[in-house]
Write an enzyme that holds these catalytic residues in place. Sequence first.
Site, PDB file in Angstrom:
ATOM      1  N   TYR A  38       0.839  -1.208   0.000  1.00 25.07           N
ATOM      2  CA  TYR A  38       0.000   0.000   0.000  1.00 25.07           C
ATOM      3  C   TYR A  38       0.875   1.260   0.000  1.00 25.07           C
ATOM      4  O   TYR A  38       0.547   2.255  -0.666  1.00 25.07           O
ATOM      5  CB  TYR A  38      -0.929   0.015   1.220  1.00 25.07           C
ATOM      6  CG  TYR A  38      -2.053  -0.996   1.122  1.00 25.07           C
ATOM      7  CD1 TYR A  38      -2.780  -1.155  -0.054  1.00 25.07           C
ATOM      8  CD2 TYR A  38      -2.391  -1.791   2.202  1.00 25.07           C
ATOM      9  CE1 TYR A  38      -3.795  -2.084  -0.143  1.00 25.07           C
ATOM     10  CE2 TYR A  38      -3.416  -2.720   2.130  1.00 25.07           C
ATOM     11  CZ  TYR A  38      -4.117  -2.867   0.951  1.00 25.07           C
ATOM     12  OH  TYR A  38      -5.121  -3.776   0.859  1.00 25.07           O
ATOM     13  N   GLU A  91       6.400  15.875   0.022  1.00 27.98           N
ATOM     14  CA  GLU A  91       5.602  15.849  -1.211  1.00 27.98           C
ATOM     15  C   GLU A  91       4.465  14.825  -1.082  1.00 27.98           C
ATOM     16  O   GLU A  91       3.328  15.092  -1.471  1.00 27.98           O
ATOM     17  CB  GLU A  91       6.473  15.456  -2.410  1.00 27.98           C
ATOM     18  CG  GLU A  91       7.010  16.577  -3.255  1.00 27.98           C
ATOM     19  CD  GLU A  91       5.967  17.468  -3.903  1.00 27.98           C
ATOM     20  OE1 GLU A  91       4.790  17.097  -3.990  1.00 27.98           O
ATOM     21  OE2 GLU A  91       6.341  18.573  -4.312  1.00 27.98           O
ATOM     22  N   GLU A  98      -3.906  17.100   0.120  1.00 26.21           N
ATOM     23  CA  GLU A  98      -4.744  17.566  -1.002  1.00 26.21           C
ATOM     24  C   GLU A  98      -5.913  16.618  -1.230  1.00 26.21           C
ATOM     25  O   GLU A  98      -7.052  17.060  -1.421  1.00 26.21           O
ATOM     26  CB  GLU A  98      -3.898  17.641  -2.277  1.00 26.21           C
ATOM     27  CG  GLU A  98      -3.104  18.931  -2.407  1.00 26.21           C
ATOM     28  CD  GLU A  98      -2.160  18.925  -3.605  1.00 26.21           C
ATOM     29  OE1 GLU A  98      -1.322  19.824  -3.671  1.00 26.21           O
ATOM     30  OE2 GLU A  98      -2.264  18.012  -4.452  1.00 26.21           O
ATOM     31  N   LYS A 117      -4.327  23.431   2.069  1.00 25.17           N
ATOM     32  CA  LYS A 117      -3.528  23.144   0.865  1.00 25.17           C
ATOM     33  C   LYS A 117      -2.331  24.092   0.742  1.00 25.17           C
ATOM     34  O   LYS A 117      -1.231  23.661   0.379  1.00 25.17           O
ATOM     35  CB  LYS A 117      -4.403  23.266  -0.382  1.00 25.17           C
ATOM     36  CG  LYS A 117      -5.327  22.085  -0.571  1.00 25.17           C
ATOM     37  CD  LYS A 117      -5.947  22.127  -1.940  1.00 25.17           C
ATOM     38  CE  LYS A 117      -6.809  20.920  -2.174  1.00 25.17           C
ATOM     39  NZ  LYS A 117      -7.290  20.855  -3.565  1.00 25.17           N
ATOM     40  N   ASP A 118      -2.556  25.372   1.036  1.00 25.19           N
ATOM     41  CA  ASP A 118      -1.451  26.337   0.925  1.00 25.19           C
ATOM     42  C   ASP A 118      -0.339  26.021   1.926  1.00 25.19           C
ATOM     43  O   ASP A 118       0.861  26.104   1.598  1.00 25.19           O
ATOM     44  CB  ASP A 118      -1.959  27.772   1.153  1.00 25.19           C
ATOM     45  CG  ASP A 118      -2.808  28.278  -0.007  1.00 25.19           C
ATOM     46  OD1 ASP A 118      -2.860  27.586  -1.037  1.00 25.19           O
ATOM     47  OD2 ASP A 118      -3.424  29.354   0.129  1.00 25.19           O
TER      48      ASP A 118
HETATM   49  N1  ATP Z   1     -11.459  23.541  -2.247  1.00 25.22           N
HETATM   50  C1  ATP Z   1     -10.652  24.588  -2.257  1.00 25.22           C
HETATM   51  N2  ATP Z   1     -10.994  25.708  -1.589  1.00 25.22           N
HETATM   52  C2  ATP Z   1     -10.172  26.794  -1.596  1.00 25.22           C
HETATM   53  N3  ATP Z   1      -9.021  26.877  -2.255  1.00 25.22           N
HETATM   54  C3  ATP Z   1      -8.612  25.799  -2.921  1.00 25.22           C
HETATM   55  C4  ATP Z   1      -9.399  24.598  -2.987  1.00 25.22           C
HETATM   56  N4  ATP Z   1      -8.750  23.694  -3.754  1.00 25.22           N
HETATM   57  C5  ATP Z   1      -7.614  24.281  -4.134  1.00 25.22           C
HETATM   58  N5  ATP Z   1      -7.524  25.545  -3.657  1.00 25.22           N
HETATM   59  C6  ATP Z   1      -6.418  26.504  -3.902  1.00 25.22           C
HETATM   60  O1  ATP Z   1      -5.766  26.150  -5.100  1.00 25.22           O
HETATM   61  C7  ATP Z   1      -4.390  25.827  -4.851  1.00 25.22           C
HETATM   62  C8  ATP Z   1      -3.975  24.675  -5.725  1.00 25.22           C
HETATM   63  O2  ATP Z   1      -4.706  23.534  -5.341  1.00 25.22           O
HETATM   64  P1  ATP Z   1      -4.516  22.109  -6.028  1.00 25.22           P
HETATM   65  O3  ATP Z   1      -5.387  21.116  -5.342  1.00 25.22           O
HETATM   66  O4  ATP Z   1      -4.668  22.264  -7.489  1.00 25.22           O
HETATM   67  O5  ATP Z   1      -3.038  21.818  -5.655  1.00 25.22           O
HETATM   68  P2  ATP Z   1      -1.823  21.589  -6.671  1.00 25.22           P
HETATM   69  O6  ATP Z   1      -1.763  22.685  -7.679  1.00 25.22           O
HETATM   70  O7  ATP Z   1      -1.924  20.195  -7.120  1.00 25.22           O
HETATM   71  O8  ATP Z   1      -0.684  21.817  -5.609  1.00 25.22           O
HETATM   72  P3  ATP Z   1       0.760  21.164  -5.613  1.00 25.22           P
HETATM   73  O9  ATP Z   1       1.456  21.796  -6.782  1.00 25.22           O
HETATM   74  O10 ATP Z   1       1.333  21.556  -4.267  1.00 25.22           O
HETATM   75  O11 ATP Z   1       0.576  19.690  -5.733  1.00 25.22           O
HETATM   76  C9  ATP Z   1      -4.326  25.535  -3.343  1.00 25.22           C
HETATM   77  O12 ATP Z   1      -3.028  25.791  -2.829  1.00 25.22           O
HETATM   78  C10 ATP Z   1      -5.374  26.474  -2.790  1.00 25.22           C
HETATM   79  O13 ATP Z   1      -4.857  27.801  -2.638  1.00 25.22           O
END
Ligand code: ATP
Length: 151
Positions: A38, A91, A98, A117-118
Amino acid sequence: MSQQVSPPPTPNSLAPLITRERELSWKVASNLFISFKYAWAGITYSFYTQRNFRIHLSFCALAIGLSIFLHLQGVEIAVIAITCGLVLALELLNTAIESLVDLTVKQSYHELAKIAKDCAAGAVLVSAFVAVVVGATLLLPPLVILIMSNF
Ligand SMILES: Nc1ncnc2c1ncn2[C@@H]1O[C@H](COP(=O)(O)OP(=O)(O)OP(=O)(O)O)[C@@H](O)[C@H]1O
């Protein structure tokens, strides 16, 4: 309308959960080998879906390869390997966070989802910055000497 807040769990209310030992899990790995399977599935998922994971993995392979090629001391190679491990592990945690956030709020905007996420992405960025500093400190001097000695 006031939001209903559930009371915090008391130590006694946690006891039945602990004795039932993960009965609430959908599935529990039956042995160590299945657990590794897993874990490997999580790593391959991140590899195929996360561009940043692939980029970091490439840089880690390059840094470790260079440190061996440049005959760095054992402790220096270990420091580079630990730093690479930290970046890749963060990572993986970022991907897990996420997915959990997406599972919770689905495709809707939520300020707390954004913060989660941020911050997870910020943790990866901090570790990547540290990795660059470590790599530059340990790899650049012998690399420059090697290049200069060939001119
Ligand atoms: N449900 C949500 N509500 C509010 N903001 C969100 C949401 N989903 C994503 N975001 C915003 O969009 C950004 C990018 O989210 P995403 O899920 O696409 O991550 P990612 O681009 O895959 O990030 P990484 O490059 O770190 O893997 C987040 O950092 C956040 O600021």
